[in-house]
Design an enzyme around this catalytic site. Structure first.
Site, short mmCIF file in Angstrom:
data_model
loop_
_atom_site.label_atom_id
_atom_site.label_comp_id
_atom_site.label_asym_id
_atom_site.label_seq_id
_atom_site.Cartn_x
_atom_site.Cartn_y
_atom_site.Cartn_z
N THR A 26 35.30 -30.73 36.18
CA THR A 26 34.41 -30.41 37.40
C THR A 26 33.68 -31.72 37.62
O THR A 26 32.65 -32.01 36.86
CB THR A 26 33.42 -29.09 37.24
OG1 THR A 26 34.27 -27.98 36.82
CG2 THR A 26 32.73 -28.79 38.20
N GLU B 287 39.76 -27.24 37.74
CA GLU B 287 40.32 -26.08 36.60
C GLU B 287 39.36 -24.97 36.88
O GLU B 287 38.34 -25.03 36.89
CB GLU B 287 40.18 -26.96 35.28
CG GLU B 287 40.60 -26.06 34.18
CD GLU B 287 42.00 -25.78 34.36
OE1 GLU B 287 42.78 -26.41 34.06
OE2 GLU B 287 42.27 -24.73 34.56
N LEU C 160 39.70 -22.13 34.72
CA LEU C 160 39.88 -21.16 33.55
C LEU C 160 38.44 -21.08 33.01
O LEU C 160 37.80 -21.73 32.73
CB LEU C 160 40.70 -22.06 32.33
CG LEU C 160 42.04 -22.44 32.96
CD1 LEU C 160 42.74 -23.41 31.73
CD2 LEU C 160 42.96 -21.31 33.19
N TYR D 210 28.35 -6.62 34.98
CA TYR D 210 28.02 -6.27 33.56
C TYR D 210 26.47 -7.11 33.10
O TYR D 210 26.71 -8.15 33.03
CB TYR D 210 29.16 -6.72 32.68
CG TYR D 210 28.85 -6.84 31.08
CD1 TYR D 210 27.99 -5.87 30.43
CD2 TYR D 210 29.75 -7.74 30.29
CE1 TYR D 210 27.90 -5.81 29.16
CE2 TYR D 210 29.44 -7.72 28.84
CZ TYR D 210 28.48 -6.73 28.50
OH TYR D 210 28.29 -6.74 27.01
N CYS E 10 29.49 -24.03 31.61
CA CYS E 10 29.85 -24.47 33.20
C CYS E 10 28.95 -23.88 34.10
O CYS E 10 28.24 -24.67 35.00
CB CYS E 10 31.11 -23.98 33.48
SG CYS E 10 32.46 -24.55 32.23
C1 UGA Z 1 33.46 -19.80 33.89
C2 UGA Z 1 33.93 -19.32 34.94
O1 UGA Z 1 34.46 -17.90 34.82
C3 UGA Z 1 35.42 -19.93 34.96
O2 UGA Z 1 36.19 -19.55 36.26
C4 UGA Z 1 35.20 -21.46 35.25
O3 UGA Z 1 36.61 -22.24 35.36
C5 UGA Z 1 34.45 -21.92 33.95
O4 UGA Z 1 33.55 -21.16 33.84
C6 UGA Z 1 34.55 -23.40 33.97
O5 UGA Z 1 34.03 -24.05 34.98
O6 UGA Z 1 35.11 -24.40 33.15
P1 UGA Z 1 33.52 -19.39 30.95
O7 UGA Z 1 32.11 -20.39 30.99
O8 UGA Z 1 34.42 -19.58 30.09
O9 UGA Z 1 34.08 -19.53 32.45
O10 UGA Z 1 32.73 -18.00 30.85
P2 UGA Z 1 32.74 -16.50 31.70
O11 UGA Z 1 33.70 -15.68 30.99
O12 UGA Z 1 32.77 -16.76 33.04
O13 UGA Z 1 31.21 -15.90 31.25
C7 UGA Z 1 30.02 -16.92 31.70
C8 UGA Z 1 28.93 -15.86 31.14
O14 UGA Z 1 28.66 -14.89 31.92
C9 UGA Z 1 28.96 -15.46 29.59
O15 UGA Z 1 27.68 -15.60 29.00
C10 UGA Z 1 29.33 -13.94 29.98
O16 UGA Z 1 29.06 -13.00 28.83
C11 UGA Z 1 28.53 -13.66 31.14
N1 UGA Z 1 28.76 -12.75 32.12
C12 UGA Z 1 30.10 -12.55 32.41
C13 UGA Z 1 27.71 -11.68 32.22
O17 UGA Z 1 26.63 -11.72 31.63
N2 UGA Z 1 28.27 -10.42 33.12
C14 UGA Z 1 29.34 -10.32 33.54
O18 UGA Z 1 29.48 -9.46 34.37
C15 UGA Z 1 30.38 -11.49 33.42
#
Ligand code: UGA
Length: 483
Positions: A130, A158, A160, A264, A273
């Protein structure tokens, strides 16, 4: 095709591995020699010390030496290369802007090598990690400055999520390619031939600036969903005890137009990110003189959420943290990772220490090494001496006055039993992830329960329930909600 991947972290290494699965000749390049040696070993534990992703080590082991090569020197590789993917990290600076120093070092070095090529066939330079809108244009200028001939620039962000890098790379929702001309689009189509015309994968070709903006829009919209649920849904359920949080989720997200992802409620979203990207987007728009009130509110709500429950414990539960011992369960920013970047636990610890806790007893299935050696190293701050680490949730809870659940590790769902058999009331359970389905049993045994997205439940409520039956609706409604 002959491909160089520059930068072999979370974005670069899985990308290089999956590209090599499709028979491309891939050179994964990094200036970090130790890292490259670890990858070259092909050993799972060595690879996972740097990037811990399910399926990654197996994918590397499969291709190493045949299609996948690791190197700290690309001088002899640039000749004849069709594509270079740039996967450098761009950490946030204090003012929110992206620190492009790694990116600039790498691209200037690359430009010098490309300028000396003997084989002048077309090479496309692609931004994969990014980077701010306009960086593809910056890349073009750097190449021109060094006299590189016959090159194109592109943006291919990306999308992911951590923990899903290999599966997600093999089968992304979409591939967004931003380039300037047909020749460069065609080279990228050959790299991604398995996705072009795929029935379920959107293969989008657009301008470099649009592709760059798509990534920022996607991440900030995802964080907006989370902040909306935390800042509105959570607040509602915390204000009115008969609101069932999980029913609220189902009722609202049953509309096809509304995402279930993000509903959630939690003690704030972390990771490398969301926070970085929203701050960078705010900076970029402010730089253009545009208002950013919505983004700023989303960011603030998310940061506030990380310590909000500690404040609620003080003001709603009347809990005085001074000289108390608190068990902290979960240090990583989400389950199934050891990554603590921007994790809520960092802010929770800061707030607990500021409130004078005597000790913090921590447990996390994966993140304790990083916590001890990096994030909470006593060399950084002597107050981190107050944190001790335990091999299980039970041992962390033993001897504590209160418990804070910060990460959504599945094993925490069984905590009610662990709490009951380890500590005696009065005892406060602060649940930042709504992890305890049988909290009613806890409250009936005189424990206090303070969840995100729910009202404080005290033994008094339970007693009232027993004598007058008044609170039964509140409690059973809550139980019904968390499954
Ligand atoms: C995030 C994005 O989801 C990806 O699409 C993106 O590519 C990535 O950043 C990036 O830019 O590289 P990631 O940081 O791995 O991915 O994590 P997520 O699974 O999105 O979770 C982020 C945070 O949100 C976590 O702390 C998770 O617990 C929290 N979360 C997620 C919530 O508090 N509530 C939800 O409903 C979902």
């Amino acid at each position: 095709m002959k491909i160089i991947v520059v930068g072999t972290g979370f974005v670069g290494l899985p990308h290089a591995a999956v590209l090599s699965e499709y028979g491309h000749e891939v050179y994964a390049y990094d200036i970090d020699e130790q890292r490259i040696n670890a990858y070259k070993s092909g050993k799972r534990e060595e690879i996972e010390r740097y990037v811990n992703e399910p399926g990654l080590a197996a994918s590397v082991a499969e291709s190493i030496g045949s299609y996948l090569f690791f190197t700290t020197d690309i001088t002899d590789v640039v000749d004849g290369t069709d594509i270079v993917f740039l996967c450098l990290n761009t950490p946030p600076k204090r003012d929110g802007s992206s620190d492009l120093s790694y990116y600039l070092n790498a691209t200037h070095h690359l430009a010098k090598l490309l300028a000396k090529r003997e084989n002048k066939k077309r090479v496309v330079l692609v931004n994969k990690s990014t980077v701010p809108v306009g960086t593809a244009r910056l890349l073009e200028n750097i190449m021109n400055e060094h006299g590189v001939e016959n090159f194109g620039v592109a943006s291919n962000p990306e999308f992911l999520a951590q923990g899903n890098a290999i599966v997600g790379s093999r089968r992304p929702d979409r591939v967004a390619i931003g380039a300037d001309n047909e020749e460069d689009f065609e080279i990228l189509r050959r790299v991604y031939s398995q996705f072009v015309n795929h029935v379920r994968i959107r293969y989008l070709e657009t301008t470099p600036e649009t592709a760059e903006a798509i990534k920022y829009m996607a991440n900030t919209l995802l964080l907006t969903y989370i902040s909306f649920w935390n800042g509105v849904g959570g607040r509602l359920a915390e204000s009115f005890s008969n609101i069932r949080m999980e029913d609220l989720k189902i009722g609202v997200t049953s509309d096809d137009r509304i995402s279930t992802w993000g509903s959630y409620v939690s003690n704030g979203a972390g990771g490398s990110c969301f926070g970085k990207d929203i701050q960078s987007l705010i900076y970029q728009l402010n730089n253009s003189g545009r208002p950013t009130d919505l983004l700023q509110a989303v960011y603030n709500i998310n940061e506030y959420q990380k310590t909000y429950l500690i404040d609620r414990a003080v003001y709603e539960a009347g809990f005085n943290f001074n000289q108390k011992t608190v068990a902290l369960l979960g240090l990583a920013f989400k389950k199934r990772t050891n990554d603590m970047r921007d994790s809520a636990a960092l802010k929770v610890v800061e707030s607990l220490l500021a409130r004078g806790v005597k000790a913090i007893r921590a447990y996390d299935p994966l993140a304790m090494d990083d916590a001890q050696n990096i994030w909470f190293s006593p060399e950084k701050n002597h107050l981190f001496d107050r944190i001790s680490y335990y091999p299980s949730a039970r041992e962390a809870i033993a001897g504590s006055d209160a418990l804070y659940i910060s990460t959504d590790w599945e094993e925490f769902r069984g905590l009610a039993h662990t709490i009951e058999t380890t500590v005696k009331p009065p005892y406060l359970v602060i649940d930042g992830r709504r992890m305890i389905p049988d909290f009613r049993a806890l409250v009936s045994k005189d424990y206090e329960y303070l969840p995100v997205g729910g009202t404080l439940l005290t033994p008094k409520d339970s007693a009232r329930k027993n004598t007058k039956g008044q609170v039964s609706d509140d409690l059973s409604s809550e139980v019904g909600t968390i499954k």
